[in-house]
Design a protein around this motif. Structure first.
Motif, mmCIF file in Angstrom:
data_model
loop_
_atom_site.group_PDB
_atom_site.id
_atom_site.type_symbol
_atom_site.label_atom_id
_atom_site.label_comp_id
_atom_site.label_asym_id
_atom_site.label_seq_id
_atom_site.Cartn_x
_atom_site.Cartn_y
_atom_site.Cartn_z
ATOM 1 N N MET A 1 0.834 -1.207 0.000
ATOM 2 C CA MET A 1 0.000 0.000 0.000
ATOM 3 C C MET A 1 0.863 1.251 0.000
ATOM 4 O O MET A 1 1.941 1.273 0.564
ATOM 5 N N LYS A 2 0.380 2.282 -0.614
ATOM 6 C CA LYS A 2 1.141 3.530 -0.668
ATOM 7 C C LYS A 2 1.246 4.143 0.718
ATOM 8 O O LYS A 2 0.266 4.167 1.452
ATOM 9 N N PRO A 3 2.435 4.668 1.056
ATOM 10 C CA PRO A 3 2.548 5.353 2.353
ATOM 11 C C PRO A 3 1.702 6.636 2.361
ATOM 12 O O PRO A 3 1.599 7.318 1.341
ATOM 13 N N ARG A 4 1.114 6.890 3.533
ATOM 14 C CA ARG A 4 0.256 8.080 3.642
ATOM 15 C C ARG A 4 1.006 9.209 4.310
ATOM 16 O O ARG A 4 1.593 9.031 5.363
ATOM 17 N N VAL A 5 0.953 10.365 3.677
ATOM 18 C CA VAL A 5 1.635 11.514 4.265
ATOM 19 C C VAL A 5 0.606 12.596 4.567
ATOM 20 O O VAL A 5 -0.285 12.873 3.762
ATOM 21 N N LEU A 6 0.707 13.137 5.758
ATOM 22 C CA LEU A 6 -0.151 14.266 6.128
ATOM 23 C C LEU A 6 0.700 15.532 6.058
ATOM 24 O O LEU A 6 1.729 15.645 6.733
ATOM 25 N N ILE A 7 0.272 16.470 5.225
ATOM 26 C CA ILE A 7 1.007 17.719 5.047
ATOM 27 C C ILE A 7 0.299 18.817 5.833
ATOM 28 O O ILE A 7 -0.867 19.108 5.575
ATOM 29 N N VAL A 8 1.001 19.385 6.807
ATOM 30 C CA VAL A 8 0.421 20.471 7.594
ATOM 31 C C VAL A 8 1.070 21.756 7.111
ATOM 32 O O VAL A 8 2.260 21.996 7.364
ATOM 33 N N GLU A 9 0.328 22.548 6.389
ATOM 34 C CA GLU A 9 0.903 23.730 5.725
ATOM 35 C C GLU A 9 -0.208 24.735 5.447
ATOM 36 O O GLU A 9 -1.204 24.410 4.823
ATOM 37 N N ASP A 10 -0.023 25.958 5.921
ATOM 38 C CA ASP A 10 -1.085 26.952 5.732
ATOM 39 C C ASP A 10 -0.959 27.735 4.432
ATOM 40 O O ASP A 10 -1.901 28.380 3.998
ATOM 41 N N GLU A 11 0.232 27.713 3.813
ATOM 42 C CA GLU A 11 0.358 28.401 2.521
ATOM 43 C C GLU A 11 -0.151 27.473 1.436
ATOM 44 O O GLU A 11 0.473 26.465 1.114
ATOM 45 N N LEU A 12 -1.285 27.844 0.867
ATOM 46 C CA LEU A 12 -1.987 26.932 -0.026
ATOM 47 C C LEU A 12 -1.161 26.521 -1.241
ATOM 48 O O LEU A 12 -1.181 25.368 -1.645
ATOM 49 N N GLU A 13 -0.424 27.482 -1.799
ATOM 50 C CA GLU A 13 0.372 27.151 -2.987
ATOM 51 C C GLU A 13 1.456 26.140 -2.661
ATOM 52 O O GLU A 13 1.672 25.189 -3.397
ATOM 53 N N VAL A 14 2.139 26.398 -1.543
ATOM 54 C CA VAL A 14 3.199 25.478 -1.121
ATOM 55 C C VAL A 14 2.595 24.104 -0.859
ATOM 56 O O VAL A 14 3.116 23.077 -1.293
ATOM 57 N N ALA A 15 1.468 24.101 -0.151
ATOM 58 C CA ALA A 15 0.811 22.837 0.197
ATOM 59 C C ALA A 15 0.465 22.045 -1.061
ATOM 60 O O ALA A 15 0.674 20.833 -1.123
ATOM 61 N N GLU A 16 -0.036 22.739 -2.055
ATOM 62 C CA GLU A 16 -0.459 22.069 -3.278
ATOM 63 C C GLU A 16 0.753 21.500 -4.029
ATOM 64 O O GLU A 16 0.705 20.380 -4.542
ATOM 65 N N LEU A 17 1.834 22.256 -4.066
ATOM 66 C CA LEU A 17 3.053 21.752 -4.725
ATOM 67 C C LEU A 17 3.569 20.508 -4.015
ATOM 68 O O LEU A 17 3.974 19.529 -4.636
ATOM 69 N N GLU A 18 3.535 20.562 -2.688
ATOM 70 C CA GLU A 18 4.008 19.406 -1.919
ATOM 71 C C GLU A 18 3.107 18.200 -2.170
ATOM 72 O O GLU A 18 3.579 17.091 -2.375
ATOM 73 N N ARG A 19 1.805 18.469 -2.150
ATOM 74 C CA ARG A 19 0.860 17.371 -2.347
ATOM 75 C C ARG A 19 1.118 16.691 -3.698
ATOM 76 O O ARG A 19 1.210 15.470 -3.790
ATOM 77 N N GLN A 20 1.258 17.506 -4.725
ATOM 78 C CA GLN A 20 1.492 16.943 -6.059
ATOM 79 C C GLN A 20 2.799 16.153 -6.118
ATOM 80 O O GLN A 20 2.846 15.074 -6.696
ATOM 81 N N ALA A 21 3.828 16.703 -5.506
ATOM 82 C CA ALA A 21 5.122 16.022 -5.535
ATOM 83 C C ALA A 21 5.028 14.665 -4.835
ATOM 84 O O ALA A 21 5.570 13.670 -5.313
ATOM 85 N N PHE A 22 4.323 14.632 -3.717
ATOM 86 C CA PHE A 22 4.185 13.364 -2.998
ATOM 87 C C PHE A 22 3.328 12.375 -3.775
ATOM 88 O O PHE A 22 3.645 11.188 -3.832
ATOM 89 N N GLU A 23 2.258 12.861 -4.367
ATOM 90 C CA GLU A 23 1.401 11.966 -5.157
ATOM 91 C C GLU A 23 2.209 11.366 -6.307
ATOM 92 O O GLU A 23 2.123 10.179 -6.591
ATOM 93 N N ARG A 24 2.978 12.223 -6.969
ATOM 94 C CA ARG A 24 3.816 11.731 -8.070
ATOM 95 C C ARG A 24 4.868 10.751 -7.571
ATOM 96 O O ARG A 24 5.251 9.830 -8.277
ATOM 97 N N GLY A 25 5.317 10.968 -6.338
ATOM 98 C CA GLY A 25 6.355 10.117 -5.771
ATOM 99 C C GLY A 25 5.814 8.828 -5.173
ATOM 100 O O GLY A 25 6.530 8.108 -4.492
ATOM 101 N N GLY A 26 4.533 8.544 -5.392
ATOM 102 C CA GLY A 26 3.980 7.265 -4.950
ATOM 103 C C GLY A 26 3.415 7.277 -3.538
ATOM 104 O O GLY A 26 3.245 6.227 -2.929
ATOM 105 N N PHE A 27 3.104 8.451 -3.023
ATOM 106 C CA PHE A 27 2.476 8.551 -1.709
ATOM 107 C C PHE A 27 0.992 8.858 -1.867
ATOM 108 O O PHE A 27 0.556 9.329 -2.918
#
Ligand code: CA
Length: 228
Positions: A1-27
Motif C-alpha cells: 500500500m502507498k505510504p500516507r503523508v499528512l502535510i500540515v501547511e497553511d500556505e496553499l500554494e506550497v501545500a499544493e506543490l508538496e501534495r502533487q510532488a508526494f502523489e507523483r512520488g507514490g504517496f
C-alpha cells in the motif's frame, strides 16, 4: 500500500506543490491548513509520515510535534519539520522534540519527497512484501491476492483492504469511522452503512471463514483472536 503523508501547511500554494510532488512520488498525500485541523485529523488518522510547517496561523507547529510525540498511537510516526525561520533554536527544538528531519524554506518539493523516502527507509530498512497469515486466510498484500485454505478469493479493492486492515490486528476493534478512513481514505459521518455493506459481502465471499470477522455491537468490527 502507498505510504500516507499528512502535510500540515497553511500556505496553499506550497501545500499544493508538496501534495502533487508526494502523489507523483507514490504517496497518498493529504493537506491540512491549520494546527487545529491537523490535531482534529490526527484523532483518526495514523499517517506514515507528517510534513509539518512550524509557522501556522493558530498554533506553533512545535505544539503539534509535542502532541505527536506524547500520543501513544502516533509516537512512531516520523515527522519532517519545515520552517521559513531556519533559526538554530527551531532546529534544535525540533530535533529535541523528535523531528526526523528539518528542511528550511524555500526548498524544492522533489527534494522533500526524497528526504521523506530517506526517513522511511531509515525506519523500515528491509521492508518485505507483506504476507498476512491469519487462520485459514493468507493475504499477499503486494500481489493483491487472498487465499482461504489455499483457494483464491475474488475480492474488490475495498474488500481486500478491509480484510487486510482487520486481520493485520486480530482482536482490535475498528470503528466504522476508522475503517472508512483506512480503507476508503475519508471519514464522514453517515457513511457507516458503506462499511456494513462491504463487510456483508466480504463475509459471504469468505465462506467457511466468515465467522472470523466479528461484529462488535455499537462499535464496529474485528477479526477474532485465534487460539491455537
Ligand atoms: Ca506557514
Amino acid at each position: 500500500m502507498k505510504p500516507r503523508v499528512l502535510i500540515v501547511e497553511d500556505e496553499l500554494e506550497v501545500a499544493e506543490l508538496e501534495r502533487q510532488a508526494f502523489e507523483r512520488g507514490g504517496f497518498r498525500a493529504e493537506v491540512v491548513t491549520s494546527a487545529s485541523r491537523a490535531l482534529e485529523r490526527l484523532q483518526t488518522l495514523v499517517p506514515d509520515l507528517v510534513i509539518l510547517d512550524l509557522m501556522l496561523p493558530d498554533l506553533d507547529g512545535l505544539e503539534i510535534l509535542k502532541f505527536l510525540r506524547f500520543r501513544k498511537e502516533l509516537t512512531q510516526v516520523p515527522v519532517i519539520v519545515v520552517s521559513a525561520r531556519g533559526e538554530e533554536v527551531d532546529r534544535v527544538l525540533g530535533f529535541e522534540l523528535g523531528a526526523d528531519d528539518y528542511v528550511v524554506k524555500p526548498f524544492s518539493p522533489r527534494e522533500l519527497v526524497l528526504r521523506a523516502r530517506a526517513v522511511l527507509r531509515r525506519l523500515h530498512p528491509e521492508e518485505k512484501p507483506q504476507v498476512i497469515r491469519y487462520g485459514p486466510i493468507t493475504l499477499y498484500e503486494e500481489e493483491f491476492r487472498v487465499e482461504v485454505e489455499g483457494k483464491e478469493l475474488k475480492l474488490t479493492p475495498m474488500e481486500f483492504r478491509l480484510l487486510a486492515t482487520l486481520i493485520s490486528s486480530p482482536g482490535r476493534v475498528f470503528s466504522r469511522e476508522v475503517l472508512l478512513d483506512r480503507v476508503w481514505g475519508y471519514a464522514y459521518e453517515g457513511y457507516g452503512r458503506t462499511v456494513d455493506t462491504h463487510i456483508k459481502r466480504l463475509r459471504k465471499k469468505l465462506g467457511s471463514a466468515r465467522d472470523l470477522i466479528e461484529t462488535v455491537w455499537g462499535v464496529g468490527y474485528r477479526a477474532r483472536v485465534l487460539h491455537d
